[in-house]
Structures are given as structure tokens and as C-alpha cells.
Design an enzyme around this catalytic site. Structure first.
Site, short mmCIF file in Angstrom:
data_model
loop_
_atom_site.label_atom_id
_atom_site.label_comp_id
_atom_site.label_asym_id
_atom_site.label_seq_id
_atom_site.Cartn_x
_atom_site.Cartn_y
_atom_site.Cartn_z
N CYS A 134 -4.52 4.99 -2.10
CA CYS A 134 -3.43 4.04 -2.23
C CYS A 134 -3.26 3.78 -3.72
O CYS A 134 -4.20 3.35 -4.39
CB CYS A 134 -3.77 2.75 -1.48
SG CYS A 134 -2.69 1.37 -1.91
N HIS A 140 -4.14 0.32 -5.18
CA HIS A 140 -5.52 -0.12 -5.00
C HIS A 140 -6.54 1.00 -5.20
O HIS A 140 -7.66 0.91 -4.72
CB HIS A 140 -5.68 -0.74 -3.60
CG HIS A 140 -4.71 -1.85 -3.34
ND1 HIS A 140 -3.82 -1.86 -2.30
CD2 HIS A 140 -4.47 -2.98 -4.06
CE1 HIS A 140 -3.07 -2.96 -2.36
NE2 HIS A 140 -3.44 -3.65 -3.41
N MET A 188 -9.60 2.16 -2.70
CA MET A 188 -8.85 2.42 -1.47
C MET A 188 -8.53 3.91 -1.39
O MET A 188 -7.45 4.37 -1.74
CB MET A 188 -7.57 1.58 -1.42
CG MET A 188 -6.90 1.61 -0.05
SD MET A 188 -5.67 0.32 0.11
CE MET A 188 -4.91 0.80 1.67
N HIS A 197 0.86 -1.18 0.00
CA HIS A 197 0.00 0.00 0.00
C HIS A 197 0.89 1.23 0.00
O HIS A 197 2.05 1.16 0.37
CB HIS A 197 -0.87 0.04 1.27
CG HIS A 197 -1.76 -1.15 1.45
ND1 HIS A 197 -2.83 -1.42 0.61
CD2 HIS A 197 -1.76 -2.14 2.37
CE1 HIS A 197 -3.44 -2.53 1.03
NE2 HIS A 197 -2.80 -2.99 2.09
#
Ligand SMILES: [Cu+2]
Length: 175
Positions: free
Chosen positions: A159, A162, A167, A103
Site C-alpha cells: 500500500c 502505508h 503494509m 489504501h
């Protein structure tokens, strides 16, 4: 840019040396030796431009509370927890890699308060791009962003690996 200038100097010096040969005798040695050192230093400061761009603000250490945000990826999806957080100017946020990495933490430059970018960027250690944290890969590794010296307002972030999986999150910074 410096490199191009340096090449120009070298080419000019070279043509002078060639003209010097026209008489049938060897050109004076001092012409060529003088040209060589002039061209060499021009290529050196290649890394200097990135350092200059980052130096518009200096890191400011947090003076308040340190909050925690978990970075998760599991059966319930990829997410920051909590997804919304209220903090104060001078606080810090510690991002903890829990699962499903790598991440990172990347702020949208056009979503943060105007005038915030330089200081926020300076308050993010080891950025890989503007407002972009390095990847957190190992569980329990942490990444802390200081919100000292930044304007109050909404800071939306995501992120990078993602983003397409939703995210995203935000931090509201109050005075
Ligand atoms: Cu992620």
C-alpha cells in the site's frame, strides 16, 4: 516530440513568408494561410502516447474464484488480511477497504514473474501509475484485480500510503 517538429515547420514557413516580403510588395497570401493549418494538428495527439503504452495487453476477465483481502488500519497497525494468499491463474482478488484509508494496491514490478507486468497492469482497472490501483477511501469500497492470463509465481505488493508502516503482502499464483 511532435510539438517540436510542428514548431520547426511553423518557423520555416514564417521565414519563407519574410523572404517573400523582400520585394517591397506584400507576400502572396497563400504562403501564410498554408502554414497555419500545418502547425496546428502537430500539438493535438499529446494524450496518444499514454494510450499506446497501455495497449500492449488487454484486460482479461477472471474465470475462477474471487478471493477477498481486507485493507485495514487500526490499533493493530496497517495491514492486508490475509497477508499471504494462494490463488490460481484465472482467479481474482477483491480488495476491501475496511479502515484506516486511504489504501491502495501497488505491485512491485521487479518482484512479479517476468513477462507478467503488461497483463497484470491491463487487469488492474483505473491505474494511477503502472501496477498501481487508485486509492480506496470509503469503507466497504472494493477494488478487484484479475489474475487471468498472467504467469504463475509470486506477486508481492504494498500500500503506497502505508509502505513505511509495513503494509505489504503477497499473492502466490499457481497454475
Ligand atoms: Cu494502506
Amino acid at each position: 516530440m511532435n510539438v517540436r517538429y510542428g514548431v520547426g515547420v511553423a518557423v520555416a514557413a514564417l521565414s519563407l513568408a519574410i523572404v517573400g516580403c523582400g520585394g517591397g510588395e506584400k507576400a502572396p497570401a497563400k504562403d501564410t494561410t498554408a502554414a497555419a493549418p500545418a502547425a496546428a494538428p502537430a500539438a493535438a495527439p499529446a494524450g496518444a502516447t499514454t494510450a499506446a503504452a497501455a495497449s500492449t495487453a488487454a484486460y482479461m476477465a477472471p474465470t475462477g474464484k474471487t478471493w477477498e483481502v481486507k485493507m485495514l488500519g487500526d490499533a493493530q497497525g496497517y495491514r492486508f488480511e490475509p497477508k499471504e494468499l494462494k490463488i490460481k491463474v484465472g482467479d481474482a482478488v477483491k480488495f476491501i477497504m475496511v479502515s484506516g484509508g486511504p489504501h491502495d494496491v501497488t505491485f512491485w514490478a521487479d518482484s512479479i514473474p517476468s513477462g507478467a507486468e503488461a497483463q497484470l497492469n491491463a487487469n488492474m482497472p483505473n491505474t494511477t501509475a503502472p501496477l498501481t490501483a487508485p486509492y480506496s477511501i470509503n469503507p466497504n469500497s472494493t477494488y478487484t484485480v484479475s489474475f487471468a492470463g498472467v504467469p504463475a509465481g509470486e506477486y508481492k505488493y504494498y500500500c503506497t500510503p502505508h509502505l513505511a508502516m509495513g503494509m505489504v503482502a503477497k499473492i502466490e499464483v499457481e497454475k
